[in-house]
Design an enzyme around this catalytic site. Structure first.
Site, PDB file in Angstrom:
ATOM      1  N   GLY A  12     -30.462 -18.525  93.812  1.00 13.28           N
ATOM      2  CA  GLY A  12     -29.275 -17.779  94.216  1.00 13.28           C
ATOM      3  C   GLY A  12     -28.538 -18.353  95.411  1.00 13.28           C
ATOM      4  CB  SER A  13     -28.456 -21.648  97.123  1.00 18.10           C
ATOM      5  OG  SER A  13     -28.126 -22.557  96.099  1.00 18.10           O
ATOM      6  CG  LEU A  79     -30.490 -22.217  84.591  1.00 22.60           C
ATOM      7  CD1 LEU A  79     -31.823 -22.823  84.978  1.00 22.60           C
ATOM      8  CD2 LEU A  79     -29.389 -23.262  84.620  1.00 22.60           C
ATOM      9  CG  ASN A  96     -20.936 -22.550  84.459  1.00 21.98           C
ATOM     10  OD1 ASN A  96     -21.884 -21.988  84.998  1.00 21.98           O
ATOM     11  ND2 ASN A  96     -21.051 -23.754  83.924  1.00 21.98           N
ATOM     12  CG  HIS A  98     -21.741 -28.614  84.849  1.00 20.54           C
ATOM     13  ND1 HIS A  98     -22.781 -28.185  84.056  1.00 20.54           N
ATOM     14  CD2 HIS A  98     -21.755 -29.970  84.787  1.00 20.54           C
ATOM     15  CE1 HIS A  98     -23.392 -29.238  83.533  1.00 20.54           C
ATOM     16  NE2 HIS A  98     -22.786 -30.336  83.967  1.00 20.54           N
ATOM     17  CG  ASP A 139     -21.072 -27.341  80.805  1.00 23.73           C
ATOM     18  OD1 ASP A 139     -21.036 -26.291  81.472  1.00 23.73           O
ATOM     19  OD2 ASP A 139     -22.122 -27.987  80.623  1.00 23.73           O
ATOM     20  CD  GLU A 168     -23.668 -26.550  92.539  1.00 23.65           C
ATOM     21  OE1 GLU A 168     -24.064 -25.371  92.473  1.00 23.65           O
ATOM     22  OE2 GLU A 168     -24.258 -27.484  91.974  1.00 23.65           O
TER      23      GLU A 168
END
Length: 194
Positions: A12-13, A79, A96, A98, A139, A168
């Site tokens: 959960g970072s 995931l 999302n 990626h 994706d 991210e």
């Protein structure tokens, strides 16, 4: 004010980066859902006072999102592949993140450490992160934001992962903020940021 759901599978970072930025977001993180009961992100949600659930079934997930009046969904290290019904219920309302520069190193089977291992094996000198809308093609939805980072000096997939995660954590909260401010639009299959 938009009601957000963040879907996670791991530590959960990425979720934490949104939580840390929530004072700048014109929306409420109303729900965190994991498909794994051991996901560390559930504790992060709990600590932040956010309702959190473990849901593995896609129909149950869709029903819960509707019951909670969720407007916008963020996949932050989730995931699992979303089903057609859920994607159709939230057109251009699911994003999302990626861990590569899409369309490189993406698609079925390319998630988590698999991506960084493939990047390392190929000898890529630049990697990064991509935020995109979710479509039925894994994706393959419209790209919202990408940021690149040099990895030429790195020798392990774990080191690549750490460097990409820094990117991210920087771009995901920003994109969530832009979305909640109605500054992201899709025209003819591509994204414009206002």
């Amino acid at each position: 004010m938009l009601r957000l759901a963040v879907l996670i599978s791991g530590s959960g970072s990425d979720l934490q980066s949104i939580i840390d930025h929530r004072n700048h977001i014109n929306g409420e993180i109303a729900l965190v859902v994991s498909n794994r009961k051991t996901a560390g992100g559930l504790q992060r949600a709990e600590k932040a006072g956010i309702k959190n659930l473990v849901i593995k079934d896609q129909n149950e997930l869709l029903n819960t999102l509707k019951e909670e009046k969720i407007d916008f969904i963020v996949l932050a290290g989730y995931l699992a592949i979303l089903g057609k019904e859920l994607i159709e219920a939230y057109p251009n309302k699911i994003i999302n993140i990626h861990p590569s520069l899409v369309p490189s190193f993406c698609g079925p089977g390319m998630y988590g450490m698999h991506v960084h291992e493939a990047v390392l094996k190929r000898g890529v000198k630049v990697s990064g992160a991509t935020i995109h809308f979710v479509s039925e093609e894994v994706d393959g939805g419209p790209i919202i934001w990408q940021e690149a980072v040099s990895i030429a000096d790195l020798e392990t997939a774990e080191d690549i992962q750490k460097r990409v995660l820094e990117i991210e954590h920087k771009i995901l909260p920003k994109v969530v903020e832009l979305y909640c401010d109605n500054k992201i639009i899709v025209e003819k299959g591509t994204v414009k940021i206002l």
